[in-house]
Design a protein around this motif. Structure first.
Motif, PDB file in Angstrom:
ATOM      1  N   TRP A 117       0.839  -1.197   0.000  1.00  0.00           N
ATOM      2  CA  TRP A 117       0.000   0.000   0.000  1.00  0.00           C
ATOM      3  C   TRP A 117       0.872   1.244   0.000  1.00  0.00           C
ATOM      4  O   TRP A 117       1.896   1.280   0.682  1.00  0.00           O
ATOM      5  N   SER A 118       0.443   2.241  -0.725  1.00  0.00           N
ATOM      6  CA  SER A 118       1.221   3.480  -0.743  1.00  0.00           C
ATOM      7  C   SER A 118       1.017   4.218   0.579  1.00  0.00           C
ATOM      8  O   SER A 118       0.071   3.958   1.321  1.00  0.00           O
ATOM      9  N   GLU A 119       1.933   5.154   0.836  1.00  0.00           N
ATOM     10  CA  GLU A 119       1.833   5.943   2.055  1.00  0.00           C
ATOM     11  C   GLU A 119       0.517   6.720   2.062  1.00  0.00           C
ATOM     12  O   GLU A 119      -0.132   6.872   3.095  1.00  0.00           O
ATOM     13  N   GLU A 120       0.121   7.181   0.875  1.00  0.00           N
ATOM     14  CA  GLU A 120      -1.123   7.944   0.759  1.00  0.00           C
ATOM     15  C   GLU A 120      -2.320   7.092   1.182  1.00  0.00           C
ATOM     16  O   GLU A 120      -3.152   7.520   1.987  1.00  0.00           O
ATOM     17  N   ASP A 121      -2.373   5.850   0.638  1.00  0.00           N
ATOM     18  CA  ASP A 121      -3.484   4.973   0.989  1.00  0.00           C
ATOM     19  C   ASP A 121      -3.510   4.672   2.487  1.00  0.00           C
ATOM     20  O   ASP A 121      -4.568   4.668   3.114  1.00  0.00           O
ATOM     21  N   ARG A 122      -2.312   4.417   3.034  1.00  0.00           N
ATOM     22  CA  ARG A 122      -2.252   4.147   4.468  1.00  0.00           C
ATOM     23  C   ARG A 122      -2.781   5.325   5.280  1.00  0.00           C
ATOM     24  O   ARG A 122      -3.514   5.149   6.255  1.00  0.00           O
ATOM     25  N   SER A 123      -2.380   6.529   4.856  1.00  0.00           N
ATOM     26  CA  SER A 123      -2.791   7.695   5.644  1.00  0.00           C
ATOM     27  C   SER A 123      -4.297   7.928   5.506  1.00  0.00           C
ATOM     28  O   SER A 123      -4.959   8.308   6.466  1.00  0.00           O
ATOM     29  N   ILE A 124      -4.837   7.673   4.311  1.00  0.00           N
ATOM     30  CA  ILE A 124      -6.296   7.802   4.137  1.00  0.00           C
ATOM     31  C   ILE A 124      -7.016   6.828   5.056  1.00  0.00           C
ATOM     32  O   ILE A 124      -7.975   7.181   5.753  1.00  0.00           O
ATOM     33  N   ALA A 125      -6.508   5.586   5.085  1.00  0.00           N
ATOM     34  CA  ALA A 125      -7.150   4.559   5.912  1.00  0.00           C
ATOM     35  C   ALA A 125      -7.077   4.927   7.388  1.00  0.00           C
ATOM     36  O   ALA A 125      -8.069   4.813   8.128  1.00  0.00           O
ATOM     37  N   LEU A 126      -5.895   5.389   7.803  1.00  0.00           N
ATOM     38  CA  LEU A 126      -5.734   5.752   9.210  1.00  0.00           C
ATOM     39  C   LEU A 126      -6.644   6.902   9.599  1.00  0.00           C
ATOM     40  O   LEU A 126      -7.251   6.904  10.672  1.00  0.00           O
ATOM     41  N   SER A 127      -6.746   7.899   8.713  1.00  0.00           N
ATOM     42  CA  SER A 127      -7.560   9.041   9.109  1.00  0.00           C
ATOM     43  C   SER A 127      -9.037   8.677   9.110  1.00  0.00           C
ATOM     44  O   SER A 127      -9.803   9.213   9.904  1.00  0.00           O
ATOM     45  N   ALA A 128      -9.415   7.695   8.262  1.00  0.00           N
ATOM     46  CA  ALA A 128     -10.801   7.222   8.324  1.00  0.00           C
ATOM     47  C   ALA A 128     -11.064   6.540   9.662  1.00  0.00           C
ATOM     48  O   ALA A 128     -12.095   6.763  10.302  1.00  0.00           O
ATOM     49  N   LEU A 129     -10.101   5.715  10.109  1.00  0.00           N
ATOM     50  CA  LEU A 129     -10.251   5.069  11.413  1.00  0.00           C
ATOM     51  C   LEU A 129     -10.305   6.111  12.522  1.00  0.00           C
ATOM     52  O   LEU A 129     -11.063   5.988  13.488  1.00  0.00           O
TER      53      LEU A 129
END
Ligand SMILES: Nc1ncnc2c1ncn2[C@@H]1O[C@H](COP(=O)(O)OP(=O)(O)O)[C@@H](O)[C@H]1O
Ligand SMILES: [Mg+2]
Lengths: 270, 290
Positions: A117-129
């Motif tokens: 996963w790209s850093e962008e995707d990870r950060s999107i997922a984390l901020s959704a959580l």
């Protein structure tokens, strides 16, 4: 804008959804109500194309959703996120990976296969959580969470799809009352805060009245009611639910005072 | 001791005649079923006696043979590899390698085929049915027979052994894997697909995490049993320690035979123990497989 035109779904000779036509403008929060077996789940599953309609068509803006195949179909599914009664998470995978499933529509297959996963995707997922105070659980296995937490992970997964529509199929039916409120508040927040259309199947009439802008009542596959919540009188509700009426209405006999545009208790979080 | 007479028992006893009258089938001695049992028992006994007679089995021969077996056992003591010790070790390593490579290859080849054979992955009846039958056919042929076949194709040696283990377990794995995949919960798959994932994504994230512990545990179990099979197929010339075992027996080198047997037993026991531990760790102490 979502438009259903004469949508029919037959399972064998059983007609689960019968000539349903609906128009849902962007940004609405719609509750679909009706007794069990009325065809609510089938209706939502056809919009996401987990089931294909037997007849009729479904349009989103100018796109005929029913005609989509392959890549465009997957893109459509990413645009109309689905939330299930049983959460449908991969229990053995961690919470973050489950949320990242919502990014699959945007990630190359090889990268996804190896979880690159790209850093962008990870950060999107984390901020959704983080929206639902769940970022701290990102590394935990999904099946170790409570039902309410799992459903919030599923909502986070829906959110990272950056969808235009969220379809929720009885999202609270497996939850206790406290988690019911948490999850419904989360859906309301998605609707009010992110402007995402929410179509939500609900068994509980009171919940539907409290949270939705519009109620669509189904019986035997057909739409038999479609109006603002306070237009649904107790008599109509009793007709809609038949013998189940007592079970879905806490306040049998008295009409609920539903403020049309006033502040709802549950909107405080939005 | 007096039996307490419950109301139910009292009722049943009082109504016995009536019950018999109303439900005669329940009380009737199942004569047909009993005759069947007797017939099967008689047939099985007769078959056993007949075959023993055909094979010329005589208790006398057996007793005489026991004496010889005693002599062989005495000759085996003390076990001694002579000057062959390192050859034995290398051959044992070869046997382990045959089992390892054969099992691994079988698992890798079986995974894609098991997808074809799983109802919930491939909806096509014909593909599903034909891949099932294909796997069943391969599985129906024993490793030893595959070894004899492969020796004729690729010649004597460990390569034939690897291919033998691989082919016979390919069939078994294909069946086991497809069953595990069919038993997997499909809700996670639906979750992935509903979010815009492909079927491949659905398998990778929805099915694989569920079935992986089961598959790994099955692979390890087969590796254990393949160490034994690889010994046997060595005897017919498919490489490994079995060849030495066959040679030493043929030359009546009993101390060497004893040493080889002890080496094999020790290795098999060690592998069983280790893989038992690993399987437990994979499946998890909570015994959760799903
Ligand atoms: N996959 C299916 N196969 C056959 N019948 C189905 C299937 N899914 C739903 N049905 C039938 O369609 C009808 C509507 O079901 P559903 O949409 O699940 O109703 P609801 O969600 O309102 O309870 C029911 O009679 C149900 O038995
Ligand atoms: Mg339903």
């Amino acid at each position: 804008m979502l438009r259903l035109e004469g949508v029919v779904k037959n399972f064998g000779d059983k007609c689960a959804v019968d000539r349903v036509s609906l128009v849902v403008p962007a940004g609405q929060m719609v509750g679909v109500i009706g007794r069990s077996g009325a065809g609510k789940s089938t209706l939502l599953r056809m919009i996401n194309r987990l089931n294909d309609p037997s007849k009729g068509s479904i349009w989103f803006d100018d796109v005929d959703v029913t005609a989509l195949r392959g890549r465009p179909l997957r893109e459509w599914r990413a645009r109309c996120a689905m939330i299930f009664q049983q959460f449908n998470l991969a229990g053995r995978l961690d919470v973050l990976t489950n949320v990242l499933m919502g990014r699959l529509g945007y990630v190359g297959t090889v990268r996804a296969m190896f979880k690159l996963w790209s850093e962008e995707d990870r950060s999107i997922a984390l901020s959704a959580l983080d929206q639902f105070d769940m970022a701290g659980l990102a590394a935990q296995r999904a099946d170790t969470l409570s039902g309410g937490q799992q459903q919030r992970v599923a909502i986070a997964r829906a959110l990272v799809q950056e969808p235009s529509i969220v379809l929720a199929d009885e999202p609270i039916a497996s939850l206790d009352p406290r988690n019911t409120k948490v999850v419904m508040d989360a859906l309301l927040r998605i609707n009010r805060h992110f402007g995402i259309t929410v179509i939500c199947n609900l068994h509980s009439l009171d919940t539907a009245r409290n949270y939705c802008d519009r109620l669509v009542g189904m019986a035997q596959g057909r739409v038999v009611f479609d109006d603002v919540p306070h237009a649904l009188t107790d008599n109509l509700a009793r007709e809609l639910y038949g013998l189940d009426a007592g079970e879905v209405m806490d306040t049998a006999g008295t009409a609920l005072p539903v403020p049309k545009d006033g502040v709802r208790p549950s909107m405080a979080v939005a | 001791m007096t039996v307490h007479k419950s109301p139910l028992r009292a009722r049943a006893e009082a109504d016995l005649a009536g019950l018999k009258l109303r439900h005669p089938a329940v009380f009737r001695a199942p004569l047909g079923a009993r005759l069947m049992t007797a017939a099967i028992a008689t047939f099985a006994t007769a078959l056993a006696v007949y075959t023993l007679w055909r094979f010329g089995f005589s208790p006398l021969k057996f007793v005489e043979g026991l004496g010889k077996l005693g002599t062989v056992v005495v000759l085996m003591v003390p076990p001694d590899p002579g000057n062959q010790f390192w050859n034995y070790v290398v051959a044992l390593g070869e046997t382990l390698a045959i089992a390892f490579l054969g099992t691994l290859g079988a698992a890798l080849l079986a995974l894609p085929v098991s997808l074809l054979a799983a109802k919930n992955v491939i909806a096509n009846r014909i593909i599903h049915f034909s891949s099932r039958r294909f796997l069943d056919t391969i599985r129906g042929v024993d490793t030893l027979i595959w070894a004899l076949i492969w020796i004729n194709v690729v010649g004597l040696g460990p390569f034939a052994g690897i291919l033998a283990v691989l082919t016979s377990d390919f069939g078994a794995f294909g069946k086991l894997f497809s069953e595990a995949i069919e038993a997997a919960d499909k809700k996670p798959v639906e979750g992935v697909v509903s979010a815009g994932g492909s079927d491949l994504h659905g398998f990778r994230f929805g099915v694989l995490p569920q079935v992986m512990p089961v598959l790994l545990s099955q692979i390890l179990y087969y590796f254990e049993s393949n160490v034994r099979s690889a010994t046997i197929i060595g005897i017919v010339g498919a490489g490994g320690i079995g060849l030495y075992l066959a040679n030493e027996i043929a030359q009546a080198e009993w101390p060497g035979v004893a040493f080889l047997i002890l080496m094999i037993l020790g290795t098999v026991a060690a592998i069983d123990w280790i893989s038992g531990k690993v399987r437990l760790a994979i499946i998890g102490t909570r015994g959760r497989v799903a």
